[in-house]
Write an enzyme that holds these catalytic residues in place. Structure first.
Site, PDB file in Angstrom:
ATOM      1  N   GLU A  28       0.853  -1.188   0.000  1.00 62.14           N
ATOM      2  CA  GLU A  28       0.000   0.000   0.000  1.00 62.14           C
ATOM      3  C   GLU A  28       0.892   1.242   0.000  1.00 62.14           C
ATOM      4  OE1 GLU A  28      -2.331  -0.773   3.570  1.00 62.14           O
ATOM      5  OE2 GLU A  28      -1.059   0.535   4.756  1.00 62.14           O
ATOM      6  N   HIS A  57      -4.109   3.686   8.077  1.00 64.24           N
ATOM      7  CA  HIS A  57      -2.858   3.221   8.677  1.00 64.24           C
ATOM      8  C   HIS A  57      -1.907   4.394   8.901  1.00 64.24           C
ATOM      9  CE1 HIS A  57      -3.238  -1.160   7.051  1.00 64.24           C
ATOM     10  NE2 HIS A  57      -3.915  -0.977   8.170  1.00 64.24           N
TER      11      HIS A  57
END
Lengths: 307, 403
Positions: free
Chosen positions: A222, A260
């Protein structure tokens, strides 16, 4: 074989008396994980009801490892105590049995606590840290297996695909994709999406490369940092097994943190486009859509003569 | 969490670091009084917003949209200048490279004493995720866009990794001073300030400290002329004094409210709302919507253990965005059971009287039960098996494919 965690690994739960600890320990026992007990300071001597198992509790990791010869621990303690829990586990594994695997599930640990914990683990021989802020690690078995973390066990099956991922639910998606083409998993590792973590992509890829059971790898990245780019470079130079990938965050705007703590494009660096380009250049075929991971994997398996 | 420059300067001042005298103001009168109290010498009048590039930004009138002034940081040589600049800044919108087109309303000013600058430097401290260590970066090219310097002449940026358990060693600080070409008195002044900044970075759990510019004065002293300070949100529990400095008006109100419900929300510009569990899957969902010709309206991660109430709150937050014309729910039930999500979705659509198209993709634990509950609800909810199918469906339903 599998990587780092065998089907029959003996596992301790740090924070076993807390809600999260008890809930997930019970799920792990249901799956077939050999939970040998847990640790909560000042609650030594108690037992915790995990459904089919009454798990003993110790005050310290040293006592718990001495009593059980555990191979691994999984941490569910709250963020403010998690850094210290990692350091305690590292010292105890090193002191009592020259090593062990620590899986830290806790989300929201202060970054500087992790800097200190990761440095400590790095300087302690034989100890591996997975996470934090991750779903954990699972090695499916012929019957049951070892699930150390919070992933739904029932979606997995033993097989030959290794999975490594920064993201939790996207790992499950990757597992489901392997199942959609009738492939099971050797080991699935969630490395977590925090800026400072223990085990990284290259550690996992290198272990999968050396693992007899693993014949191909799915790598899920990611946005943020450049771990995917470094992993791609490593794959180009060292990996003989096919690797396929997916990178989340093509549409993420720069400067905005996407959930995140590590998922942020800063200073124009860490974009999904750059990561996919680096991975493709290293021979890692990437899916544009997680629903296509299975198809891309199947093609790569065929190209390698594995199907 | 970010703070204003004037707050950062106060933290520096409290730590005994070299900053100019300055006064935080919210009115023109206060700015004039600040000028007088600073001795009537040259001052800098600085817009206070949580974004960089202020000096090269443009101020606009919020009503008419007309340009009021170029530059959000001004040097004032007299009282009239101060009055003029303060008037042009306060209550107007400052647009910089980092604010986006909509800019930020300026409600705070900092009036700071000037100094005689011999050279401008750049200094920053952050955590380097590759080395897993704090990193101090310094450059002789201060006052300019450091990202350009990093791109064009990376060798002009000097770097030192510092173990927070050990602290910045004197030889490391002196090494940086030498790399910057400092000589004489300015070396000691630099070592003192950079050591103090590093201690502050660790003791306050900063995510970033950036000083652009840090200057050497004509009398060979180092002065921290800027202060961009951000803190690690995960560590705020041990810094109640820092939490006090939060300026919620600088943050997107919906994002603040989402955070209060443990939801992670980021507003985007499209028209398809997304509700997903897990940050990675939430990003992937946005990507796939775009891949099939739609535009995501938001990032929204309900987390691993969301309950019915959180799902309702999440729907409410998505629906507040007037651009939203349809919603895609994508849940991979692990710990979270799909039947619970299905009930949450039904409760939320009824409570909010949702009329826009809704596509729900449920997979994982108890998905059959979840899908059955949705099908039997009698509500106009479309269900999809895969993410791709769900994305195509919602794009078609909102008529989003403009190509």
């Amino acid at each position: 074989m599998s990587i780092w965690i065998d089907e029959d690994a003996k596992v301790l739960v740090q924070g076993i008396t807390g809600n999260q600890g008890t809930f997930h320990a019970t799920k792990m026992v249901e799956y077939g994980t050999d939970i040998v007990g847990g640790v909560t300071p000042r609650k030594g001597g108690q037992t915790v009801d995990l459904g089919t198992l009454q798990a003993p509790v110790w005050n310290t990791m040293v006592e718990a490892i001495e009593a059980t010869d555990a191979d691994a621990s999984v941490i569910y303690v709250p963020p403010r105590f998690a850094g210290a829990a990692i350091i305690e586990a590292a010292d105890a594994f090193s002191q009592v049995r020259n090593g062990g695997v620590i899986v830290c599930i806790t989300e929201g640990i202060p970054t500087l606590d992790m800097v200190k914990a990761v440095e400590h683990v790095h300087n302690t021989d034989g100890v591996r840290l997975i996470g934090p802020n991750c779903p954990g690690i699972i090695t499916p078995g012929d019957t049951g297996g070892s699930k150390i973390g919070i992933m739904p066990g029932h979606i997995h099956a033993k097989g030959r695909i290794g999975i490594v991922s920064k993201s939790g639910t996207l790992t499950y998606e990757a597992v489901a994709q392997t199942m959609s083409i009738d492939e099971g998993q050797s080991t699935c590792v969630g490395i977590g999406g925090d800026p400072v973590n223990g085990t990284g992509f290259i550690d996992c890829l290198s272990a999968f490369e050396n693992d007899d059971q693993t014949e191909a790898v799915v790598m899920i990245g990611e946005i943020g940092g450049n771990a995917e780019e470094e992993a791609a470079e490593w794959v180009a130079e060292n990996m003989t097994k096919p690797v396929v990938g997916f990178v989340a965050g093509m549409t993420a705007p720069p400067g905005k943190r996407m959930g995140h703590a590590g998922a942020i494009i800063s200073g124009g660096k860490g974009t999904a486009t750059e990561k996919v380009a680096a991975m493709e250049a290293a021979g890692i075929r990437c899916a544009n859509d997680p629903s296509e991971i299975g198809a891309v994997l199947l093609e790569s398996l065929k190209a390698a003569g594995l199907r | 969490m970010n703070i204003h420059e004037y707050q950062g300067k106060q933290l520096f001042r409290d730590a005994g670091l070299a900053v100019q005298e300055g006064v935080h103001c919210t009115t023109v009168e206060q700015a004039l009084a600040a000028y007088d109290s600073l001795g009537g010498n040259v001052v800098a009048v600085k817009s206070q917003i949580h974004a960089g590039g202020r000096g090269k930004g443009t101020l606009y009138d919020p009503e008419s949209g007309d340009v009021v002034m170029e530059g959000g940081v001004k040097i004032a040589f007299n009282r009239e200048d101060v009055e003029n600049y303060a008037q042009n800044i306060l209550g107007n919108i400052l647009v910089t490279k980092q604010t986006g087109e909509e800019g930020k309303l300026v409600s705070n000013l900092y009036v700071e004493g000037g100094c005689k600058i011999a050279h401008e430097y750049y200094l920053a401290i952050l955590v380097d995720r590759e080395e897993k260590m704090p990193l101090i970066m310094a450059s002789c090219e201060g006052g300019v866009d450091i990202e350009e310097v990093a791109e064009e002449t990376p060798e002009a940026i000097f770097k030192v990794h510092v173990d927070p358990s050990v602290g910045l060693l004197p030889e490391q600080a002196e090494g940086l001073a030498n790399s910057l070409g400092l000589t004489g008195l300015s070396i000691d002044s630099f070592v003192e300030n950079v050591s103090g900044l590093f201690d502050l970075f660790v003791s306050k759990d900063c995510a970033m400290v950036e000083i652009n510019p840090m200057v050497r004065t004509e009398d060979d002293k180092i002065v921290l002329l800027d202060a961009k300070v951000g803190f690690d949100e995960n560590a705020l529990f041990r810094h109640p004094d820092i939490v006090e400095l939060r300026d919620l008006s600088e943050e997107e109100p919906t994002e603040v409210r989402a955070k209060a419900s443990d939801l992670s929300y980021v507003k985007l510009d499209g028209n398809i709302g997304c509700l997903v569990n897990g940050a990675g899957l939430a990003m992937a969902t946005m990507d796939v919507i775009k891949l099939y010709g739609g535009e995501p309206a938001n990032f929204l991660d309900v987390g691993g253990g969301a309950n019915e109430e959180q799902v309702t709150t999440a729907f409410g937050i998505i629906m507040e965005d007037p651009n939203v014309k349809g919603i895609l729910v994508n849940i991979f039930g692990g710990i979270m059971r799909c039947d619970i999500i299905a009930r949450g979705v039904i409760a939320a659509t009824q409570a909010l009287a949702l009329e826009d198209p809704l596509v729900v993709r449920l997979v994982g634990t108890n998905f059959e039960e979840g899908r059955r509950i949705l099908a039997e609800s009698g509500l106009n909810i479309h269900t999809a098996e895969t993410l791709a199918e769900g994305a195509k469906m919602i794009v078609e339903l909102v008529g989003g494919d403009s190509q």
